[in-house]
Design an enzyme around this catalytic site. Structure first.
Site, PDB file in Angstrom:
ATOM      1  N   LYS A  88       0.842  -1.214   0.000  1.00 47.19           N
ATOM      2  CA  LYS A  88       0.000   0.000   0.000  1.00 47.19           C
ATOM      3  C   LYS A  88       0.868   1.252   0.000  1.00 47.19           C
ATOM      4  CE  LYS A  88      -1.719   1.639   4.143  1.00 47.19           C
ATOM      5  NZ  LYS A  88      -1.470   3.075   4.282  1.00 47.19           N
ATOM      6  N   ASN A  89       1.884   1.275   0.870  1.00 44.83           N
ATOM      7  CA  ASN A  89       2.666   2.492   1.040  1.00 44.83           C
ATOM      8  C   ASN A  89       3.603   2.766  -0.128  1.00 44.83           C
ATOM      9  OD1 ASN A  89       1.355   2.837   3.421  1.00 44.83           O
ATOM     10  ND2 ASN A  89       3.113   2.426   4.754  1.00 44.83           N
ATOM     11  N   CYS A  99      -5.367   7.791   9.620  1.00 42.91           N
ATOM     12  CA  CYS A  99      -5.505   7.240  10.972  1.00 42.91           C
ATOM     13  C   CYS A  99      -5.145   8.291  12.009  1.00 42.91           C
ATOM     14  CB  CYS A  99      -4.585   6.033  11.128  1.00 42.91           C
ATOM     15  SG  CYS A  99      -5.184   4.579  10.274  1.00 42.91           S
ATOM     16  N   ARG A 143       0.485  14.531  13.452  1.00 43.78           N
ATOM     17  CA  ARG A 143       0.819  14.413  12.039  1.00 43.78           C
ATOM     18  C   ARG A 143       0.893  15.768  11.324  1.00 43.78           C
ATOM     19  NH1 ARG A 143      -1.767   8.816   9.777  1.00 43.78           N
ATOM     20  NH2 ARG A 143       0.214   8.758   8.696  1.00 43.78           N
ATOM     21  N   ASP A 170       4.506   0.582  11.941  1.00 49.50           N
ATOM     22  CA  ASP A 170       3.294  -0.084  11.446  1.00 49.50           C
ATOM     23  C   ASP A 170       3.180  -1.522  11.951  1.00 49.50           C
ATOM     24  OD1 ASP A 170       2.503   2.186  10.172  1.00 49.50           O
ATOM     25  OD2 ASP A 170       2.997   1.524   8.150  1.00 49.50           O
ATOM     26  N   ARG A 210      -8.697  -0.390   5.009  1.00 54.60           N
ATOM     27  CA  ARG A 210      -7.838   0.599   4.343  1.00 54.60           C
ATOM     28  C   ARG A 210      -6.533  -0.036   3.867  1.00 54.60           C
ATOM     29  NH1 ARG A 210      -6.143   5.231   7.774  1.00 54.60           N
ATOM     30  NH2 ARG A 210      -4.789   5.242   5.965  1.00 54.60           N
TER      31      ARG A 210
HETATM   32  C1  UD1 Z   1       4.191   6.751   6.321  1.00 53.91           C
HETATM   33  C2  UD1 Z   1       3.357   5.522   6.130  1.00 53.91           C
HETATM   34  C3  UD1 Z   1       2.820   5.024   7.460  1.00 53.91           C
HETATM   35  C4  UD1 Z   1       3.959   4.808   8.450  1.00 53.91           C
HETATM   36  C5  UD1 Z   1       4.848   6.057   8.528  1.00 53.91           C
HETATM   37  C6  UD1 Z   1       6.098   5.842   9.345  1.00 53.91           C
HETATM   38  C7  UD1 Z   1       2.445   5.829   3.921  1.00 53.91           C
HETATM   39  C8  UD1 Z   1       1.253   6.041   3.082  1.00 53.91           C
HETATM   40  N1  UD1 Z   1       2.259   5.831   5.234  1.00 53.91           N
HETATM   41  O1  UD1 Z   1       3.342   7.753   6.870  1.00 53.91           O
HETATM   42  O2  UD1 Z   1       2.147   3.779   7.223  1.00 53.91           O
HETATM   43  O3  UD1 Z   1       3.431   4.552   9.714  1.00 53.91           O
HETATM   44  O4  UD1 Z   1       5.270   6.458   7.206  1.00 53.91           O
HETATM   45  O5  UD1 Z   1       6.815   4.765   8.863  1.00 53.91           O
HETATM   46  O6  UD1 Z   1       3.535   5.610   3.440  1.00 53.91           O
HETATM   47  N2  UD1 Z   1       6.104  14.468  10.784  1.00 53.91           N
HETATM   48  C9  UD1 Z   1       6.210  15.807  11.133  1.00 53.91           C
HETATM   49  N3  UD1 Z   1       6.099  16.738  10.138  1.00 53.91           N
HETATM   50  C10 UD1 Z   1       5.901  16.394   8.835  1.00 53.91           C
HETATM   51  C11 UD1 Z   1       5.816  15.027   8.491  1.00 53.91           C
HETATM   52  C12 UD1 Z   1       5.926  14.078   9.499  1.00 53.91           C
HETATM   53  O7  UD1 Z   1       6.368  16.143  12.299  1.00 53.91           O
HETATM   54  O8  UD1 Z   1       5.817  17.297   7.971  1.00 53.91           O
HETATM   55  C13 UD1 Z   1       6.206  13.443  11.855  1.00 53.91           C
HETATM   56  C14 UD1 Z   1       4.906  12.637  11.998  1.00 53.91           C
HETATM   57  O9  UD1 Z   1       3.950  13.330  12.773  1.00 53.91           O
HETATM   58  C15 UD1 Z   1       5.423  11.373  12.649  1.00 53.91           C
HETATM   59  C16 UD1 Z   1       6.812  11.203  12.008  1.00 53.91           C
HETATM   60  O10 UD1 Z   1       7.173  12.483  11.491  1.00 53.91           O
HETATM   61  O11 UD1 Z   1       5.543  11.570  14.031  1.00 53.91           O
HETATM   62  C17 UD1 Z   1       6.841  10.176  10.894  1.00 53.91           C
HETATM   63  O12 UD1 Z   1       5.886  10.527   9.912  1.00 53.91           O
HETATM   64  P1  UD1 Z   1       6.065  10.183   8.368  1.00 53.91           P
HETATM   65  O13 UD1 Z   1       7.312   9.395   8.166  1.00 53.91           O
HETATM   66  O14 UD1 Z   1       5.877  11.425   7.586  1.00 53.91           O
HETATM   67  O15 UD1 Z   1       4.812   9.232   8.124  1.00 53.91           O
HETATM   68  P2  UD1 Z   1       3.815   9.265   6.905  1.00 53.91           P
HETATM   69  O16 UD1 Z   1       4.563   9.566   5.643  1.00 53.91           O
HETATM   70  O17 UD1 Z   1       2.622  10.075   7.232  1.00 53.91           O
END
Ligand code: UD1
Length: 424
Positions: free
Chosen positions: A28-29, A121, A126, A309, A401
């Site tokens: 998915k990711n 989720c 986030r 995850d 999902r």
């Molecule tokens: C992706 C994955 C999700 C997985 C996560 C971490 C997809 C579709 N989803 O989510 O399944 O759990 O990686 O491996 O690929 N953060 C900030 N600011 C930002 C962006 C992120 O503070 O602008 C923080 C987030 O709140 C979180 C951490 O960084 O605490 C990791 O987030 P991130 O790696 O961005 O996760 P996603 O890309 O949303």
């Protein structure tokens, strides 16, 4: 918004060993950002081996709403046609957090991207600062119109971008924004997940010049345009890990075909002990367990560390271990919602800050529980498969999902799991 699967429940009668084989499809990711990349060209882009899950359907919906033609043939999704709109509709942005990936490719392609605060989720605040800071560094003007983020740029320009945290989504967004920017972009402190490598494989087939994916330094030389391509995503390491978690709890033997052991290092090692056995034979991973789990202490982190995850599915295993275990969550600050539900099944779990202490020696029984996020729901399913008696799991909209008909997956291995409809 109420959806079809809000009226459904999983009924799980635990205690059966799991035996058989499972095909691990595209992650998915990986599929979600690859689909987002399709707006970078007018030519057809095909992503093969896509899972049949609602996040993918919602992403296809986002692309259709932008004016792209989206066709699904079996597991292949082809996207073609240029975007006629640069605004991601509110309902879709709320349904799927991955709509955030559209910001980079959209602003690159159309000069503007508008998106309401994304959903997904509820596992933490986030924020989007890393995404938006990176786009600003590439020359986009970022502003807010109510709760709508607006990014505008006539032409993005390459830059050095230092990520304060290796965000997976921000790394993907910025690579997609940079591929057609003028000049060179260096993403320093980039995330290293295999799904990013998948995205770059597609971008490279489309004509992009990217190197360093899978390392903390990704370099992108901007090109003037991209073409269509066909590309497969990496296999879903979290789906594979979830099946292994269920086998570890129930005992049994499962053959995972298509899984990539290289991506599963941190996931596999805590399972391995005197009572589990894993071999790779001709591209098939064979995982065997007698259902006896040793106590483990796990800390989640960015790849190649233990994936957040897998935290909930693995915590379900820790509930069956022969002693005290711990689980420290360092990626998302609010990813323990499943603990309240695991306690209803008899789990003894104490939480101090971002660490859960699990006494695995207490035994688990069936209960009525509710999923409130995707991986938490998978964890409850794993726990229910090992528990004595019947469990009823609601909140299937979250599980759907990311898992393709989870009841069929586990019942094909001998688990007693069925989906029932409840009156509205
Ligand atoms: C992706 C994955 C999700 C997985 C996560 C971490 C997809 C579709 N989803 O989510 O399944 O759990 O990686 O491996 O690929 N953060 C900030 N600011 C930002 C962006 C992120 O503070 O602008 C923080 C987030 O709140 C979180 C951490 O960084 O605490 C990791 O987030 P991130 O790696 O961005 O996760 P996603 O890309 O949303």
């Amino acid at each position: 918004m109420r959806t079809e699967n809000d009226c459904e429940r999983l009924i799980v009668n635990g205690g059966e060993p799991l035996v058989g084989s499972v095909i691990v499809h595209g992650a998915k990711n990986a599929v979600l950002p690859m689909l987002a990349a399709s707006v970078l060209t007018d030519e057809p882009v095909t992503v093969t081996d896509c899972p049949d899950i609602t996040d993918v359907t919602d992403m296809a919906g986002v692309l259709s709403a932008l004016g792209c033609r989206v066709e699904r043939e079996g597991r292949n999704i082809t996207v073609c046609g240029c975007c006629r709109s640069s605004e991601i509709p509110l309902a879709l942005a709320k349904a799927i957090r991955s709509s955030v990936f559209m910001l980079g490719p959209l602003v690159s392609r159309t000069g503007e991207a508008r998106m309401h605060a994304p959903g997904g989720c509820r596992i933490g605040a986030r924020p989007l600062d890393i995404h938006l800071g990176g786009l600003a560094a590439l020359g986009a003007e970022v502003s807010f119109d109510g709760d709508c983020v607006v990014c505008r740029a006539d032409k993005l320009r390459g830059a050095d971008i230092v990520l304060r945290y290796p965000s997976v989504g921000a790394t993907e967004n910025l690579v997609m924004a940079a591929v057609c920017a003028q000049g060179t972009t260096r993403i320093i402190g980039a995330a290293r997940e295999p799904e990013i490598v998948s995205l770059v494989n597609l971008l490279r087939k489309m004509g992009a010049a990217v190197r360093g994916e899978g390392t903390p330094l990704i370099t992108v030389e901007g090109v003037s345009g991209l073409q269509g391509a066909v590309c497969a995503p990496v296999p879903d390491r979290i789906a594979a890990g979830t099946v292994m978690a269920a086998v570890a709890v129930c005992g049994g033997r499962v053959e995972l075909s298509g899984a990539n052991a290289d991506h599963l290092g941190a996931v596999i090692s805590p399972f391995l002990g005197a009572h589990t056995f894993l071999v790779e034979h001709s591209g098939v991973l064979i995982f065997e367990s007698d259902g006896m789990l040793s106590p483990t202490d796990i800390v989640t982190g960015p790849y190649p560390l233990f994936p957040t995850d897998m935290q909930a599915p693995f915590m379900a295993c820790q509930c069956y271990a022969s002693g005290m275990c711990s689980m420290r969550e360092t990626v998302f600050e609010d990813r323990f919602a499943h603990i309240t539900e695991l306690r209803k099944m008899g789990a003894e779990i104490a939480v101090a800050g971002c660490t859960a202490y699990i006494d695995g020696s207490k035994g688990m029984h069936g209960a009525e529980v509710a999923a409130s996020d995707l991986r938490g729901g998978a964890g409850l399913t794993v726990a229910a498969l090992g528990a004595k008696g019947e469990s009823v799991i609601s909140g299937l909209r979250y599980i759907d999902r990311g898992y393709e008909r989870i009841e069929e997956l586990f019942s094909s291995l001998g688990g007693r799991v069925r989906r029932v409809r409840r009156d509205r």
